[in-house]
Design an enzyme around this catalytic site. Structure first.
Site, PDB file in Angstrom:
ATOM      1  N   TYR A 164     -11.817   1.116  -1.723  1.00 24.86           N
ATOM      2  CA  TYR A 164     -11.868  -0.346  -1.672  1.00 24.86           C
ATOM      3  C   TYR A 164     -12.505  -0.966  -2.915  1.00 24.86           C
ATOM      4  CZ  TYR A 164     -10.990   0.469   3.289  1.00 24.86           C
ATOM      5  OH  TYR A 164     -10.459   0.877   4.481  1.00 24.86           O
ATOM      6  N   HIS A 194     -11.520  -7.970  -1.228  1.00 31.63           N
ATOM      7  CA  HIS A 194     -12.624  -8.013  -0.264  1.00 31.63           C
ATOM      8  C   HIS A 194     -13.931  -7.524  -0.881  1.00 31.63           C
ATOM      9  CE1 HIS A 194     -12.640  -9.451   3.738  1.00 31.63           C
ATOM     10  NE2 HIS A 194     -12.467  -8.344   4.418  1.00 31.63           N
ATOM     11  N   TYR A 245     -19.037  -1.319   7.325  1.00 28.45           N
ATOM     12  CA  TYR A 245     -17.820  -1.950   6.828  1.00 28.45           C
ATOM     13  C   TYR A 245     -17.992  -3.469   6.874  1.00 28.45           C
ATOM     14  CZ  TYR A 245     -15.633   2.448   6.126  1.00 28.45           C
ATOM     15  OH  TYR A 245     -15.357   3.695   5.639  1.00 28.45           O
ATOM     16  N   ASN A 282     -16.775  -6.042   8.268  1.00 26.94           N
ATOM     17  CA  ASN A 282     -16.860  -6.832   9.497  1.00 26.94           C
ATOM     18  C   ASN A 282     -18.143  -6.612  10.289  1.00 26.94           C
ATOM     19  OD1 ASN A 282     -14.354  -7.740   8.753  1.00 26.94           O
ATOM     20  ND2 ASN A 282     -13.242  -6.647  10.347  1.00 26.94           N
ATOM     21  N   ASN A 337     -14.405 -12.474   8.905  1.00 24.02           N
ATOM     22  CA  ASN A 337     -15.065 -11.629   9.901  1.00 24.02           C
ATOM     23  C   ASN A 337     -16.428 -11.116   9.453  1.00 24.02           C
ATOM     24  OD1 ASN A 337     -13.083 -11.924  11.861  1.00 24.02           O
ATOM     25  ND2 ASN A 337     -11.855 -10.274  11.002  1.00 24.02           N
TER      26      ASN A 337
END
Length: 187
Positions: free
Chosen positions: A14, A19, A65, A67, A114
């Protein structure tokens, strides 16, 4: 004291996704001040500590993570007896803002994010934010999850490196020096 908390996902796959723009910016700030990261499992985060004008500053990249980042933030705020409305700055991507826009706020709703929902659930909505716009035309052709986990285009990466990240680093410096203002910046 101040806590600078970046939103992102911990896995290397990631690393350069939309994000993780919060991690990209906090890494640049850490490099600019010579801070080094260490894993702190009790905070569920990677932490770098420094002092600015005699004030302790904690940089944090949660290892939860995206969220679930509120879990990590709550642990930090409790341990350091910090007041989120005064001492906490969160850096995160914003799907509703066009790429190249930075918006600073002293509080706010989650706006469907989120990770911010998690932070608000654990801390309430009163903390400072640097919102980094990630929207582009691709967003209209893919769903939210695929878009936020996609990588920046070459031209976006160049602009992120040359304009957006240095500007966001200056905003972090303003927060640390108690001169943070809420406004929008179009780069």
């Amino acid at each position: 004291m101040k806590i600078i908390f970046a939103q992102g996902n911990p896995d290397t796959k990631y690393a350069s996704t939309r994000h993780n723009v919060g991690f990209i910016i906090i890494d640049a700030f850490a490099t600019s001040v010579g801070a080094t990261w260490s894993d702190k499992s009790k905070f569920k985060a990677q932490i770098a500590e420094l002092s600015v004008n005699g004030e302790k500053v904690i940089l944090a990249k949660p290892t939860t993570y995206y969220n679930d980042t509120g879990i990590s933030a709550r642990k930090l705020v409790d341990f350091y007896s910090a007041d989120p409305s005064r001492d906490l700055l969160v850096i995160h991507d914003d799907l509703a803002l066009p790429f190249g826009t930075i918006r600073t706020r002293a509080q706010g709703s989650d706006a469907g994010n989120n990770g911010i929902k998690s932070l608000n659930a654990h801390l309430g909505p009163d903390y400072h934010r640097i919102r980094i716009g990630i929207w582009n035309d691709l967003r209209d052709r893919v769903d939210d999850a695929d878009f936020v986990l996609s990588r920046f285009s070459k031209s976006e990466s160049d602009k992120l490196t040359s304009d957006i990240t240095p500007h966001a680093v200056k905003l972090i410096e303003h927060f640390v020096n108690d001169s943070f203002e809420t406004t929008s910046h179009n780069l």
